[in-house]
Design an enzyme around this catalytic site. Structure first.
Site, PDB file in Angstrom:
ATOM      1  N   CYS A 110      -8.331  46.159   0.556  1.00  0.00           N
ATOM      2  CA  CYS A 110      -8.955  45.337  -0.500  1.00  0.00           C
ATOM      3  C   CYS A 110      -7.917  44.585  -1.325  1.00  0.00           C
ATOM      4  CB  CYS A 110      -9.799  46.215  -1.416  1.00  0.00           C
ATOM      5  SG  CYS A 110     -10.922  47.246  -0.487  1.00  0.00           S
ATOM      6  N   HIS A 132     -11.940  42.092  -7.072  1.00  0.00           N
ATOM      7  CA  HIS A 132     -12.349  42.385  -5.701  1.00  0.00           C
ATOM      8  C   HIS A 132     -13.809  42.837  -5.704  1.00  0.00           C
ATOM      9  CE1 HIS A 132     -12.965  44.151  -1.896  1.00  0.00           C
ATOM     10  NE2 HIS A 132     -12.921  45.387  -2.356  1.00  0.00           N
ATOM     11  N   ASN A 170     -19.083  43.659   0.453  1.00  0.00           N
ATOM     12  CA  ASN A 170     -17.643  43.839   0.296  1.00  0.00           C
ATOM     13  C   ASN A 170     -16.939  43.324   1.554  1.00  0.00           C
ATOM     14  OD1 ASN A 170     -15.032  44.810   0.143  1.00  0.00           O
ATOM     15  ND2 ASN A 170     -15.604  46.889  -0.470  1.00  0.00           N
TER      16      ASN A 170
HETATM   17  O1  UT7 Z   1     -13.566  48.220  -1.434  1.00  0.00           O
HETATM   18  C1  UT7 Z   1     -12.923  49.448  -1.528  1.00  0.00           C
HETATM   19  C2  UT7 Z   1     -13.224  50.149  -2.789  1.00  0.00           C
HETATM   20  N1  UT7 Z   1     -14.508  50.759  -2.729  1.00  0.00           N
HETATM   21  C3  UT7 Z   1     -15.143  51.083  -3.819  1.00  0.00           C
HETATM   22  O2  UT7 Z   1     -14.641  50.808  -4.909  1.00  0.00           O
HETATM   23  C4  UT7 Z   1     -16.448  51.822  -3.731  1.00  0.00           C
HETATM   24  C5  UT7 Z   1     -16.532  52.886  -4.796  1.00  0.00           C
HETATM   25  N2  UT7 Z   1     -17.728  53.714  -4.719  1.00  0.00           N
HETATM   26  C6  UT7 Z   1     -18.968  53.216  -4.933  1.00  0.00           C
HETATM   27  O3  UT7 Z   1     -19.143  52.041  -5.138  1.00  0.00           O
HETATM   28  C7  UT7 Z   1     -20.134  54.190  -4.953  1.00  0.00           C
HETATM   29  O4  UT7 Z   1     -19.640  55.506  -4.952  1.00  0.00           O
HETATM   30  C8  UT7 Z   1     -21.130  53.990  -3.772  1.00  0.00           C
HETATM   31  C9  UT7 Z   1     -21.910  52.700  -3.962  1.00  0.00           C
HETATM   32  C10 UT7 Z   1     -20.370  53.954  -2.474  1.00  0.00           C
HETATM   33  C11 UT7 Z   1     -22.131  55.136  -3.727  1.00  0.00           C
HETATM   34  O5  UT7 Z   1     -22.843  55.226  -4.953  1.00  0.00           O
HETATM   35  P1  UT7 Z   1     -22.963  56.642  -5.709  1.00  0.00           P
HETATM   36  O6  UT7 Z   1     -23.802  56.403  -6.886  1.00  0.00           O
HETATM   37  O7  UT7 Z   1     -21.583  57.154  -5.917  1.00  0.00           O
HETATM   38  O8  UT7 Z   1     -23.778  57.503  -4.683  1.00  0.00           O
HETATM   39  P2  UT7 Z   1     -23.370  58.875  -3.961  1.00  0.00           P
HETATM   40  O9  UT7 Z   1     -22.383  58.628  -2.880  1.00  0.00           O
HETATM   41  O10 UT7 Z   1     -23.036  59.911  -4.982  1.00  0.00           O
HETATM   42  O11 UT7 Z   1     -24.752  59.260  -3.312  1.00  0.00           O
HETATM   43  C12 UT7 Z   1     -25.923  59.515  -4.101  1.00  0.00           C
HETATM   44  C13 UT7 Z   1     -27.067  59.831  -3.171  1.00  0.00           C
HETATM   45  C14 UT7 Z   1     -26.730  60.902  -2.150  1.00  0.00           C
HETATM   46  O12 UT7 Z   1     -27.881  61.695  -1.962  1.00  0.00           O
HETATM   47  P3  UT7 Z   1     -28.018  63.146  -2.700  1.00  0.00           P
HETATM   48  O13 UT7 Z   1     -26.822  63.941  -2.255  1.00  0.00           O
HETATM   49  O14 UT7 Z   1     -27.979  62.813  -4.171  1.00  0.00           O
HETATM   50  O15 UT7 Z   1     -29.322  63.626  -2.196  1.00  0.00           O
HETATM   51  C15 UT7 Z   1     -26.461  60.129  -0.896  1.00  0.00           C
HETATM   52  O16 UT7 Z   1     -26.707  60.855   0.275  1.00  0.00           O
HETATM   53  O17 UT7 Z   1     -27.425  58.667  -2.419  1.00  0.00           O
HETATM   54  C16 UT7 Z   1     -27.418  58.984  -1.027  1.00  0.00           C
HETATM   55  N3  UT7 Z   1     -27.002  57.788  -0.299  1.00  0.00           N
HETATM   56  C17 UT7 Z   1     -27.855  56.827   0.098  1.00  0.00           C
HETATM   57  N4  UT7 Z   1     -29.180  56.701  -0.026  1.00  0.00           N
HETATM   58  C18 UT7 Z   1     -29.753  55.586   0.474  1.00  0.00           C
HETATM   59  C19 UT7 Z   1     -25.753  57.427   0.064  1.00  0.00           C
HETATM   60  N5  UT7 Z   1     -25.777  56.238   0.692  1.00  0.00           N
HETATM   61  C20 UT7 Z   1     -27.066  55.845   0.726  1.00  0.00           C
HETATM   62  C21 UT7 Z   1     -27.711  54.703   1.239  1.00  0.00           C
HETATM   63  N6  UT7 Z   1     -29.054  54.621   1.089  1.00  0.00           N
HETATM   64  N7  UT7 Z   1     -27.057  53.710   1.845  1.00  0.00           N
END
Ligand code: UT7
Length: 331
Positions: free
Chosen positions: A113, A258, A288
Site C-alpha cells: 500500500c 491510501h 482497495n
Molecule cells: O490496505 C492495507 C491496509 N488494510 C487495512 O488497513 C484494513 C484494516 N482493517 C479493516 O479495515 C477492518 O478490520 C475490516 C474491514 C477488514 C474488517 O472489519 P472489522 O469491523 O474489523 O470486522 P472483523 O474482522 O472483526 O469481523 C467482524 C465480523 C466477524 O464475525 P463474528 O466473528 O463477529 O461473528 C467476521 O466473521 O464480520 C464477519 N465478516 C464478514 N461478514 C460479512 C468478516 N468479513 C465479512 C464479510 N461479510 N465480507
C-alpha cells in the site's frame, strides 16, 4: 536547487464492475456489511489474460500524454505492485516493452500500500541529483486473480480491486513547488499480519498441493490489528511531513490517504480535525487497489478540480509490511 514535480497524471481501471451484490452470489457476505465496515460499493476486476503491466500501460499512456511527452522521452520507469504478472522478472520491464520505451532502466518496488509513495520518493531523489529528467512512476495491481472469492476468504476478498495510476515526474526550479518531502517507514515484525505466504522461496518446493488445499496462497489479514496500527501511523506520517516543512494541518488543501477503508480515513481525518471537503476519497468505486490507490485518487482529484495549481497536497499510506509513508506536494 532542483525539485521534482508531477508533470502529468493518468489512471486506468478495467471496465468490469463488480458490485457488493455480485459478491453476495459468491460468498456469505452482504452489501450492508461491506458498506458499513469499509465504505466500498463496487470495484473493478480484470478479464482473463489482462495483467498488471496491461493496466499500467493504459494509465501510463494517459500520464505521458498529459505531460506532453512520449515514451522515448523517459529516462526511467518505477512500477510499484504487490501483484506482479510473474514471479520474475518484475512487471516494470514488461511495461517498458509495452510502452516501446528505449532500453531505459525499469524498477519494481514491492512496498504494497505504500508502494507509490516509496516510488515517488525514489523518483524525487533521482530528479534532485540531476541523474534523470523524466521518470514514469506507476502503481498497478491485479488483486482479483489472487483473492479467495468464497466464504473463507470473505474478510479480505471484498476489500480489493484492480487498477493502475501513473504520474510523470520531472525537474522544476520554481521555489517551493513540487515534491517538498517524502517520509518512509517500516516495521517488519508485523510482516505476517497482512501477507500472502506462498509461493515462497523459503519453501522447497515453493508451493505444494497441500499448501493450496490449505489456502496458503491467498492473502491473510488480522483486520482489527491492522486497523489499530493504521489509525495510529497515518496521523504520525501526516504530522511528520507537515513538521518537516513548517506547515500546520490547516494549511493542507487536499489530503489523500491510501484507500484501504473509508472508516479508517474518516477516523484519521476527524481525529486531526481535517474538514471533510479537503479529503479526497474514491474507495467507494474502486475498493482497495493498494499501490494504485493514491495515483488513481490524485488523477481523479485533479480532473475534478479539487487539486489546483498552488494546492498543498498531503499523501499518506499504511499497509502490509507494515509500511507507512507520507509526501507533501505543492502543486
Ligand atoms: O490496505 C492495507 C491496509 N488494510 C487495512 O488497513 C484494513 C484494516 N482493517 C479493516 O479495515 C477492518 O478490520 C475490516 C474491514 C477488514 C474488517 O472489519 P472489522 O469491523 O474489523 O470486522 P472483523 O474482522 O472483526 O469481523 C467482524 C465480523 C466477524 O464475525 P463474528 O466473528 O463477529 O461473528 C467476521 O466473521 O464480520 C464477519 N465478516 C464478514 N461478514 C460479512 C468478516 N468479513 C465479512 C464479510 N461479510 N465480507
Amino acid at each position: 536547487m532542483l525539485q521534482s514535480k508531477i508533470l502529468g497524471t493518468g489512471f486506468y481501471v478495467p471496465p468490469r464492475v463488480v458490485t457488493n451484490f455480485d459478491l453476495e452470489k459468491l460468498m456469505d457476505t452482504s452489501d450492508q456489511w461491506i458498506q458499513e465496515r469499509t465504505g466500498i460499493v463496487e470495484r473493478r476486476f480484470v478479464d482473463e489474460g489482462v495483467g498488471v503491466a496491461d493496466l499500467a500501460l493504459e494509465a501510463s499512456k494517459q500520464a505521458l500524454e498529459r505531460a506532453g511527452i512520449g515514451p522515448q522521452d523517459l529516462d526511467f520507469i518505477i512500477l510499484a505492485t504487490l501483484s506482479p504478472d510473474y514471479t520474475f522478472p518484475g512487471s516494470a520491464v514488461l511495461l517498458q516493452d509495452k510502452l516501446g520505451a528505449d532500453t531505459i532502466g525499469a524498477l519494481d518496488v514491492r512496498n504494497q500500500c505504500s508502494g507509490f509513495i516509496y516510488s515517488l520518493s525514489i523518483a524525487d531523489q533521482y530528479i534532485k541529483t540531476g541523474c534523470f529528467k523524466r521518470i514514469l512512476v506507476v502503481g498497478s495491481e491485479t488483486h482479483s486473480t489472487g483473492v479467495d472469492l468464497s466464504t473463507p476468504g470473505r474478510d479480505v476478498a471484498v476489500l480489493f480491486g484492480d487498477g493502475a495510476g501513473a504520474v510523470v515526474v520531472g525537474p522544476t526550479e520554481e521555489e517551493g513547488k513540487g515534491v517538498l518531502s517524502t517520509h518512509l517507514h517500516s516495521e517488519g515484525k508485523y510482516a505476517k499480519e497482512l501477507w500472502v505466504e506462498a509461493p515462497g522461496s523459503i519453501y522447497h518446493p515453493r508451493i505444494t498441493h497441500e499448501m493450496i488445499d490449505e489456502g496458503r496462497h491467498f492473502p491473510k489479514m488480522k483486520g482489527r490489528m491492522v486497523f489499530r496500527h493504521a489509525v495510529a501511523r497515518f496521523p504520525e506520517a501526516i504530522n511528520e511531513a507537515l513538521k518537516a516543512n513548517n506547515y500546520q494541518l490547516s494549511d493542507i488543501d487536499v489530503l489523500i490517504l491510501h484507500q484501504a477503508n473509508l472508516r479508517i480515513i474518516e477516523y484519521v481525518a476527524q481525529s486531526l480535525e481535517v474538514p471533510e471537503h479537503k479529503v479526497y476519497n474514491n474507495i467507494q468505486r474502486y475498493g482497495n487497489t493498494t499501490a494504485a490507490s493514491i495515483p488513481i485518487a490524485i488523477d481523479e482529484a485533479l480532473q475534478e478540480g479539487k487539486i489546483k495549481e498552488g494546492s498543498l497536497v498531503l499523501l499518506a499510506s499504511f499497509g502490509s509490511g507494515f509500511t507507512w509513508a507520507s509526501a507533501l506536494i505543492r502543486w
